[in-house]
Write a protein that holds these residues in place. Structure first.
Motif, PDB file in Angstrom:
ATOM      1  N   TYR A 185       8.230  46.123  54.976  1.00  0.00           N
ATOM      2  CA  TYR A 185       8.389  47.508  54.558  1.00  0.00           C
ATOM      3  C   TYR A 185       7.936  47.359  52.925  1.00  0.00           C
ATOM      4  O   TYR A 185       9.153  46.608  52.249  1.00  0.00           O
ATOM      5  CB  TYR A 185       9.603  48.202  54.770  1.00  0.00           C
ATOM      6  CG  TYR A 185       9.597  48.563  56.219  1.00  0.00           C
ATOM      7  CD1 TYR A 185       8.951  49.706  56.929  1.00  0.00           C
ATOM      8  CD2 TYR A 185      10.529  47.903  57.098  1.00  0.00           C
ATOM      9  CE1 TYR A 185       8.842  49.790  58.276  1.00  0.00           C
ATOM     10  CE2 TYR A 185      10.661  48.186  58.409  1.00  0.00           C
ATOM     11  CZ  TYR A 185       9.735  49.432  59.087  1.00  0.00           C
ATOM     12  OH  TYR A 185       9.773  49.439  60.354  1.00  0.00           O
ATOM     13  N   GLU A 212      10.562  58.268  54.916  1.00  0.00           N
ATOM     14  CA  GLU A 212      11.565  57.672  55.848  1.00  0.00           C
ATOM     15  C   GLU A 212      10.817  56.743  56.936  1.00  0.00           C
ATOM     16  O   GLU A 212      10.125  57.531  57.196  1.00  0.00           O
ATOM     17  CB  GLU A 212      12.618  58.544  56.183  1.00  0.00           C
ATOM     18  CG  GLU A 212      13.223  59.422  55.075  1.00  0.00           C
ATOM     19  CD  GLU A 212      14.307  60.614  55.626  1.00  0.00           C
ATOM     20  OE1 GLU A 212      14.140  60.757  56.778  1.00  0.00           O
ATOM     21  OE2 GLU A 212      14.851  61.355  54.850  1.00  0.00           O
ATOM     22  N   VAL A 213      11.530  55.980  57.242  1.00  0.00           N
ATOM     23  CA  VAL A 213      11.066  55.158  58.550  1.00  0.00           C
ATOM     24  C   VAL A 213      12.076  54.672  59.391  1.00  0.00           C
ATOM     25  O   VAL A 213      13.222  54.254  58.812  1.00  0.00           O
ATOM     26  CB  VAL A 213      10.159  54.119  58.410  1.00  0.00           C
ATOM     27  CG1 VAL A 213      10.849  53.001  57.656  1.00  0.00           C
ATOM     28  CG2 VAL A 213       9.422  53.718  59.432  1.00  0.00           C
ATOM     29  N   ASN A 214      12.086  54.879  60.908  1.00  0.00           N
ATOM     30  CA  ASN A 214      13.314  54.410  61.673  1.00  0.00           C
ATOM     31  C   ASN A 214      12.718  53.214  62.325  1.00  0.00           C
ATOM     32  O   ASN A 214      11.583  52.974  62.917  1.00  0.00           O
ATOM     33  CB  ASN A 214      13.527  55.417  62.671  1.00  0.00           C
ATOM     34  CG  ASN A 214      14.230  56.870  62.297  1.00  0.00           C
ATOM     35  OD1 ASN A 214      15.317  56.598  61.612  1.00  0.00           O
ATOM     36  ND2 ASN A 214      13.700  57.889  62.311  1.00  0.00           N
ATOM     37  N   TYR A 215      13.556  52.132  62.298  1.00  0.00           N
ATOM     38  CA  TYR A 215      13.182  50.693  62.923  1.00  0.00           C
ATOM     39  C   TYR A 215      14.331  50.457  63.964  1.00  0.00           C
ATOM     40  O   TYR A 215      15.674  50.064  63.177  1.00  0.00           O
ATOM     41  CB  TYR A 215      13.183  49.803  61.633  1.00  0.00           C
ATOM     42  CG  TYR A 215      13.149  48.480  62.239  1.00  0.00           C
ATOM     43  CD1 TYR A 215      11.760  48.187  62.766  1.00  0.00           C
ATOM     44  CD2 TYR A 215      13.886  47.457  62.306  1.00  0.00           C
ATOM     45  CE1 TYR A 215      11.611  46.571  63.214  1.00  0.00           C
ATOM     46  CE2 TYR A 215      13.814  46.285  62.835  1.00  0.00           C
ATOM     47  CZ  TYR A 215      12.644  45.643  63.405  1.00  0.00           C
ATOM     48  OH  TYR A 215      12.425  44.627  63.864  1.00  0.00           O
ATOM     49  N   GLN A 219      17.753  53.531  59.652  1.00  0.00           N
ATOM     50  CA  GLN A 219      16.735  54.044  58.792  1.00  0.00           C
ATOM     51  C   GLN A 219      16.443  53.524  57.595  1.00  0.00           C
ATOM     52  O   GLN A 219      17.384  53.237  56.906  1.00  0.00           O
ATOM     53  CB  GLN A 219      17.341  55.530  58.750  1.00  0.00           C
ATOM     54  CG  GLN A 219      16.609  56.664  57.902  1.00  0.00           C
ATOM     55  CD  GLN A 219      17.209  58.047  57.614  1.00  0.00           C
ATOM     56  OE1 GLN A 219      18.355  58.113  57.981  1.00  0.00           O
ATOM     57  NE2 GLN A 219      16.382  58.934  57.341  1.00  0.00           N
ATOM     58  N   VAL A 221      14.675  54.033  53.715  1.00  0.00           N
ATOM     59  CA  VAL A 221      13.980  55.106  52.775  1.00  0.00           C
ATOM     60  C   VAL A 221      13.620  54.743  51.633  1.00  0.00           C
ATOM     61  O   VAL A 221      14.326  53.902  50.945  1.00  0.00           O
ATOM     62  CB  VAL A 221      15.180  56.276  52.563  1.00  0.00           C
ATOM     63  CG1 VAL A 221      14.351  57.590  51.750  1.00  0.00           C
ATOM     64  CG2 VAL A 221      15.738  56.692  53.956  1.00  0.00           C
ATOM     65  N   SER A 248      22.676  52.549  58.967  1.00  0.00           N
ATOM     66  CA  SER A 248      23.001  52.538  60.340  1.00  0.00           C
ATOM     67  C   SER A 248      23.894  53.563  60.992  1.00  0.00           C
ATOM     68  O   SER A 248      24.297  54.548  60.018  1.00  0.00           O
ATOM     69  CB  SER A 248      23.548  51.075  60.508  1.00  0.00           C
ATOM     70  OG  SER A 248      24.814  51.399  60.043  1.00  0.00           O
ATOM     71  N   ARG A 252      26.134  52.822  55.232  1.00  0.00           N
ATOM     72  CA  ARG A 252      25.127  53.518  54.085  1.00  0.00           C
ATOM     73  C   ARG A 252      24.968  52.499  53.045  1.00  0.00           C
ATOM     74  O   ARG A 252      26.038  52.449  52.253  1.00  0.00           O
ATOM     75  CB  ARG A 252      25.351  54.945  53.743  1.00  0.00           C
ATOM     76  CG  ARG A 252      25.263  55.864  54.770  1.00  0.00           C
ATOM     77  CD  ARG A 252      25.556  57.262  54.376  1.00  0.00           C
ATOM     78  NE  ARG A 252      25.343  58.205  55.596  1.00  0.00           N
ATOM     79  CZ  ARG A 252      24.022  58.870  55.426  1.00  0.00           C
ATOM     80  NH1 ARG A 252      23.152  58.911  54.406  1.00  0.00           N
ATOM     81  NH2 ARG A 252      23.594  59.723  56.139  1.00  0.00           N
ATOM     82  N   TYR A 272      21.287  61.220  49.904  1.00  0.00           N
ATOM     83  CA  TYR A 272      21.607  59.984  50.796  1.00  0.00           C
ATOM     84  C   TYR A 272      23.004  59.612  50.939  1.00  0.00           C
ATOM     85  O   TYR A 272      23.536  58.980  51.716  1.00  0.00           O
ATOM     86  CB  TYR A 272      20.703  59.299  50.910  1.00  0.00           C
ATOM     87  CG  TYR A 272      19.074  59.568  51.291  1.00  0.00           C
ATOM     88  CD1 TYR A 272      19.098  59.960  52.786  1.00  0.00           C
ATOM     89  CD2 TYR A 272      18.436  59.740  50.258  1.00  0.00           C
ATOM     90  CE1 TYR A 272      17.689  60.168  52.922  1.00  0.00           C
ATOM     91  CE2 TYR A 272      16.938  60.169  50.766  1.00  0.00           C
ATOM     92  CZ  TYR A 272      16.746  60.500  52.002  1.00  0.00           C
ATOM     93  OH  TYR A 272      15.416  60.663  52.447  1.00  0.00           O
TER      94      TYR A 272
END
Length: 367
Positions: A185, A212-215, A219, A221, A248, A252, A272
């Motif tokens: 990323y 944002e992307v979820n893996y 998460q 960002v 997670s 954070r 966030y």
């Protein structure tokens, strides 16, 4: 005499062009097709990425040469440790089999191994000896050994990269890592270097600020930073720079990347935060570039701005990239953090940082 001088200049220019075009560490170039894609970004103007503030100032060739001369000729008292820094060595089997709570291992400078939710994540994995395109163009890092060599690392689920400068994106490290990594990323444009080095395009995800992307339950960002990019003359600001938020179910984290002090820290904290742990840039500063790197006192304030419960100063302890002593960053940020009531941790390179045990942790001043 004029003919001789012009001939020498011509030879130097040809040598530079050959070096840049054929030496792989310089990476790739942004194509016109990619430029069209990046024009959709609010951070892209007139063929270059920009900061929220109008910084940094573009240096002329003469100013660049003058700055380089000052860096290579100025003698800095205590600019390097008197001997190679000792590191805590990791057991490769213990790392591979780890299934506990979130933890970090610092490799010096801004490089980390993060183990979270039974996943292995590398952040700015610069494991090379010199933060430069060629070993002759920079000084060796302060630690000769690594906590765990790349060859001994387990499978890496994801790599987060903040920008394309040599002290954060290292060609030789990526070449050794690429067959271990599932996905990279990166900020917009940085993928061009990875693809040049043989990483498949499907294994690289480029993100703009605030995307944002979820893996696999985590998460990531891509968040703003105030910096710049470039690996060679003419390539500045053609790729984006960033910080990163990692979330997670239980933790954070914030990773500042490289950044001058700015309003983006409060924006990120508001959106966030609060963060359980923040890795904040603190080192390689100078009054000549105050907008692209924070001074230690600003690092402490930025930790409060992002609403971090605990801050770890990074971007120090591995390379001499500025004209301050190697311990100046940690000494100054510690003093300011005490004034502000901010909790700091400053682990030794290779020391395990367990996020669920930070309240009980007391760090010796190993430096």
């Amino acid at each position: 005499m004029l003919v001789v001088i012009l001939s020498l200049i011509g030879i130097l220019i040809i040598a530079y062009l050959l070096f840049v075009n054929f030496y792989p560490s310089f990476g790739g170039d942004i194509s016109k097709e990619r430029q069209k894609e990046y024009e959709k970004s609010r951070n892209y103007k007139d063929g270059k990425f920009v900061n929220q503030k109008d910084v940094p100032k573009d240096l002329s060739f003469g100013e660049t040469v003058k700055l380089a001369y000052a860096f290579f000729t100025t003698k800095v008292p205590n600019g390097r440790p008197k001997q190679n820094l000792e590191v805590e060595k990791l057991d490769s089997l213990e790392v591979a089999d780890y299934k506990g709570g979130s933890r970090l291992i610092w490799y010096g400078h801004s490089a980390f191994l993060l183990q979270m939710d039974e996943k292995n994540i590398l952040i700015d994995p610069m494991f090379g000896e010199v933060a430069a395109p060629h070993p002759l163009l920079g000084e060796n890092r302060f630690n000769r050994e690594m906590p765990l060599a790349i060859e001994q690392l387990p499978k890496i689920d994801a790599v987060l990269i903040s920008h394309d400068h040599y002290d954060h994106l290292d060609y030789k490290s990526i070449i050794k890592l690429k067959d271990k990594v599932e996905i990279f990323y990166v900020p917009l444009g940085v993928g061009v270097h990875l693809e040049k080095w043989g990483i498949k395009k499907k294994s690289v995800v480029e993100l703009d600020w605030w995307q944002e992307v979820n893996y696999k339950g985590l998460q990531f960002v891509c968040t703003p930073a105030q910096h710049f990019s470039g690996r060679k003359f003419g390539g500045n600001q053609t790729t984006l720079w960033s910080s990163w938020v990692i979330i997670s179910a239980t933790d954070r984290l914030y990773f500042s990347g490289d950044s001058g002090y700015g309003n983006h820290f409060k924006e990120i904290g508001k959106k966030y935060g609060p963060f359980d742990f923040a890795m904040m840039e603190c080192g390689q500063y100078n009054t000549r570039w105050p907008d692209i790197h924070m001074f230690p006192e600003e690092t402490a304030q930025a930790g409060l701005d992002v609403s971090a419960k605990i801050v770890m100063p990074i971007h120090w302890g591995a390379f001499k990239l500025a004209l301050h002593s190697w311990t100046d960053p940690i000494e100054r940020v510690t003093q300011k953090a005490d004034e502000l009531g901010l909790q700091l941790v400053a682990p030794q390179i290779g020391e395990v940082i367990s996020l669920n045990k930070l309240d009980q942790r007391v760090t010796d001043k190993w430096w």
